[in-house]
Design an enzyme around this catalytic site. Sequence first.
Site, PDB file in Angstrom:
ATOM      1  N   CYS A  20       0.832  -1.190   0.000  1.00 49.69           N
ATOM      2  CA  CYS A  20       0.000   0.000   0.000  1.00 49.69           C
ATOM      3  C   CYS A  20       0.875   1.251   0.000  1.00 49.69           C
ATOM      4  O   CYS A  20       0.499   2.281  -0.547  1.00 49.69           O
ATOM      5  CB  CYS A  20      -0.958  -0.006   1.172  1.00 49.69           C
ATOM      6  SG  CYS A  20      -0.183  -0.178   2.761  1.00 49.69           S
ATOM      7  N   HIS A  25      -1.213   1.259   7.687  1.00 46.25           N
ATOM      8  CA  HIS A  25      -1.755   1.252   6.335  1.00 46.25           C
ATOM      9  C   HIS A  25      -1.591   2.645   5.719  1.00 46.25           C
ATOM     10  O   HIS A  25      -1.839   3.657   6.359  1.00 46.25           O
ATOM     11  CB  HIS A  25      -3.232   0.871   6.399  1.00 46.25           C
ATOM     12  CG  HIS A  25      -3.854   0.704   5.046  1.00 46.25           C
ATOM     13  ND1 HIS A  25      -3.299  -0.092   4.069  1.00 46.25           N
ATOM     14  CD2 HIS A  25      -4.988   1.222   4.518  1.00 46.25           C
ATOM     15  CE1 HIS A  25      -4.052  -0.044   2.990  1.00 46.25           C
ATOM     16  NE2 HIS A  25      -5.089   0.752   3.239  1.00 46.25           N
TER      17      HIS A  25
END
Lengths: 842, 484
Positions: B115, B419
Amino acid sequence: MAALESLRTLIRASTTSMTSVPKPLKFLRPHFDTLKEVFEKIQDPQTKQFCADVISVLAMTMSETRECLKYRLLGSEDQIGEWGHEYVRHLSGEIAADWADSDDQAHERLLVLVRQIIPYNMAHNAEADACDLLMEIEHLDILEQFVDEGAYHRVCLYLTSCVPYVPDPENTILLETSLKLNMKFNQLPQAMLLAMQLNDMEKIRNIFIQCTDPSMQKQLSYMLGRQQICLEIDDSEVKDSEELVEIMSNNHLNHHFLNLARELDIMEPKVPEDVYKSHLENVRATFGGGQVDSARQNLAASFVNGFVNAGFGQDKLLMDGGTKWLYKNKEHGMMSATASLGLLLLWDIDGGLTPIDKYLYSAEDYIKSGALLACGMVNCGVRSECDPALALLSDYVMHTSNVMRLGSILGLGLAYAGSNRSQVLKVLTPVLSDPKANMEVIGVTGLACGMIAVGSTNSTVTNAIMQTLMEHSEADLKETFARFLPLGLGLCYLGRQEQADVLIESLGVISEPFRSMAVTMVEVCAYAGTGNVLKVQKLLHICSEHYETPEKEEKKHDRKGKDDKKDDKKDDKEEKEKDLTARQAIAVIGIALISMGEDIGAEMAYRTFGHLLRYCEPVIRRAVPLALGLISVSNPKLNILDTLSKFSHDSDAEVAHNAIFAMGMVGAGTNNARLAAMLRQLAQYHAKDPNNLFMVRIAQGLAHLGKGTLTLSPYHSGHQLMSPVAVAGLMATLVSFLDVKAIILGKSHYLLYTLVAAMSPRMLVTLSEDFQPLPVPVRVGMAVDVVGQAGKPKTITGFQTHTTPVLLAHGERAELATEEFIPLSPIMEGFVVLRKNPEYEA
Amino acid sequence: MHFILAVKVKWGKNVYNDIELNTDEHPLVFKAQIFTLTGVQPDRQKVMLKGAQLKDDGWGDLPVKNGATFLMLGTADELALEPEKKTVFMEDLSEAELNTKLDLPAGLVNLGNTCYMNATVQCLKMVPELKKSLVELRPQGSSGLVDSLSEVFRSMQTGSCVPPLLLLGALHRAVPRFAEKGPNGGLCQQDASECWTEMVRLMQSGLPAQNSNKHNSLVEQYMGGRMSVTLQCTESDTEPPLVSEENFLHLSCFIGQETGHMNSGLKAKIKEQISKMSSSLSRDAVYTKTSLIDRLPAYLTVQFVRFYYKEREAVNAKILKDVKFPLQFDAWELCTPRLQALIEPTRAKFKEIEDQRTQDALEGKDKPKPSKGVEPMEVDKDLEAQPYSFTDDPGSNNSGYYELQAVLTHRGRSSSSGHYVAWVKGDSPDTWYKCDDDVVSPVTDKEILKLSGGGDWHVAYMLLYGPKVLKVPKKPAEEPMSEN
């Protein structure tokens, strides 16, 4: 002797005007037993009687047993009222109690007493007591002799308001007595209302023919038209029969409705966005909107457009835009979009069919089918001697395409709902046994037949449906559309109470999983709107059965036994569990259906539903919002709205769908601002969930039904009469919501149009004796319960004065604000014919 | 025997009385009669009586009576035609098609803790010049990072979700430490800021500058700035200030105790006290280091120094402190006086337009105005965008005004876990997209401003500012007139 005489005078003098126990008796109390002894000893019959009188009065305060009555019977039979009110009441109570455990001979003696009591009650503003006594001893027939001009009105009011609280068959007797009384005093409109409540065609006919006054005939015709009863009469029986039949077939409805709309200045068509008001939603402008059409949102817009402009005959989507909008829908969506034309042109037989006609030439089956359904809807509740719906639709009933069949069959069902026309049924019943028809077609046919024959106990229909049920395999009956077959049966026996027992008996031949569902369905329909507490309890029992508990016990048992056996049994159980859930769902709706008639029952049902929601199986939870909607159709009560609003956010998608739809139903046609705000907020909350958003849109459309001029409530004429056709429409919709995913959110959303049967304008139109609308001032306010109140109490409160035509909200009542006219109907609702007051001086 | 009957025909609201009907004649004759009255073609007529339709082949058993009323349905109108263009429905489209229809940027598939890379790529895509040259770059057959990045950008234009496999491979080859594997064989999470820096560095060599001879690469041209650094010894008045130049690709915003806003974080870096070997004093002395920007790049990257290495736990721990950042950023205070003088004229123009607008708004109070949402769009139509660079230095910013283009956020407690998500600006005002790997969803301004930190929500880590474009009315004299 002389002593007794003076005692008597003393007691009487002190009791006549009092309702409490008078003083002299207080001093006599210690001597009660002595007096009784003395009584035994007295030989002279006259003296003995006097003594008995005194003891009887004393017993009122003293005795636990029925000595008051006993000594009264032994005493002199002179004026009962002379001993005062309290005495009469007490005596009545003892008579009622005694009646149950005495024989015929004793009854005779008691009746003599009763005949004394009743006139006394009538003369002293205690009609309610008189009625109570007669109800207890089941001799209401005596009542008629004693009621006079002044009292009959209050007596009738009391009797009719007792109807929901007494068990079957007494409720019928009450209505019949009340009917007789009204006839005796020549109150034809009230008598007609009662006859309609009894659903007794013979009586209705008799009353109608008995009437000789032409204006009154018109008034009666309007009342019959509201209940969608059309009598077959000809000139030999009644003069001007053609004109009257025309009134009964509601041909004028569209004209007067549009008149009202013009009066209220709401003719301008609305687009769905006017109802959504999404600019008030706190979201950014429709994101990438306008570029892609969402079939589901367009479908919702079609429905909303139909609902909002229902009956107005003009809109901006379909009639202006031509066919473009239709092609913005997909497959079954096209059908529903075309069918919404029927909503727009509702009740307009003359002008409405022509705009629909051109769609019958379309190449697309879905559009044709929708046009057929639209034709049926236009004719809903309105009759024409040309029978255009039958002529147009009957050719397609046996069409090769199932889609076309659906449109035409449901169209026929709606067009002739409540008519019980054998001609139409003859066209439809063959479909039930047609091997080519799929379950959806058969189910919808069953529903259509039920709607046409609603409340008629028509054996052609029940036999045909029973036959179908028997012919189909268990697997067929598991299909979701099979549920409409028992609904068809139930509708045939709607409100017929114990007459349905035979049918329920015969349902025994069907195999189990389906049987219990069908039995429950027929039962709840038969007792619809009766408020029958026993039935409600039975249904609650069904709901409270948890199927996990027995299973666990089963397991414990089986652990001792063999393993394979255990597995078998478990499977059995699971099977059963799944199937019986259908029954529970019906039971939940049934509770609402039975108790929706009167306020106390509905209130109790509301509280029960709270428990069901909290503790019961998912299938019950899903049905509860629908039931909540049903007990308060078109009556946005705050507590119900709040509960529904809570469950519209439920994590179980189906509970949420149903709750949102129910919100629409509860607020249908009210333009309720609070509800509108709630729904806007929901639209925001569910913005990303197309299914829920669809429901929100439908609910928004319903809330603005006919721009707030229509109602879905099956009750009319002062909340007294239940329109069976409207109930049929509501039930059809609710039953299809029981499997919301497969039916409404699937391809069969056209079933939403069954609501058309329940739509009616909530207006008051006053007409002169020669049919012309007559604007008069009326006071409109909240209705006050005047049952059992003495004198002439005010019937409305917090009123405002308007000029007719006016809209009446739920629970509102109107009365004339002028002395110039006399209304021919006591209930100022719908169409009321006014007669000039001969005594009026300007 | 002849039956000549007089019947009524109803058509819509019209009633035609006393029409002669002969049941011996063909029904078409009757229909023709109706045609003359109504103008509806016989084949479009539906004639019915008492619930039955009149068939063309005979009267059948229709109960025709004298004085009966027929109902005729039919219109002379055109029949409904099917539109030529089929309507396309949202429900029928695949996700990719839907994305293009809705103008959503394409997402990137997460290949296992990638990510950080996806978010970086999404942010870099917000530099139009960079994107353009990458897309137009002719593939050289090599599997270098620049090539694979250009490949990814190209496939992202189709609107469908892209699995950046080649790019990941290229990145791993170019920067081996990104290929680090975790204990159970999966790839490890990496620091997005490092990835950003590395990618920009690699692109420096791969893409040449455009229309400019000042810079070696496109990245430097559009994203690189120049800092003028002055070192002044505080302990000696005689020592002349040492002026040097430093090139930078991003500004760092340090987060201290008092830092509550990005501006203050950046300003804190202007003046620093450092100790340095003084040549005049021949000893370590305290110097004041003043770093001011001498060239503003068109696209300014701001990095929040949110991570610091905690030695005890051996992790890059995160500072969760709430540091607000503006959607419109003014770099005036960070510039050298020279640059301030240069950008002054453009700023004056901005002010002028702004004043004009406020005045218009004040005067226009009484005028009926279109609703708020529509206004900016309409105004935009009459405006002409002015270049944002100095004419002699394409790729620079000539006003000091910036608008936020993209935000790279991190959620979690350390840079190597959690994240990363990219939030990029859309074309229309107030529209942003949240690019969470392959899921792209629309969000609003407000949600972007909520990324300032202070909790466990996504926290801004890198910001990309683009130039605020000056828009001058095309016909300034006529515009106010046209509104009247």
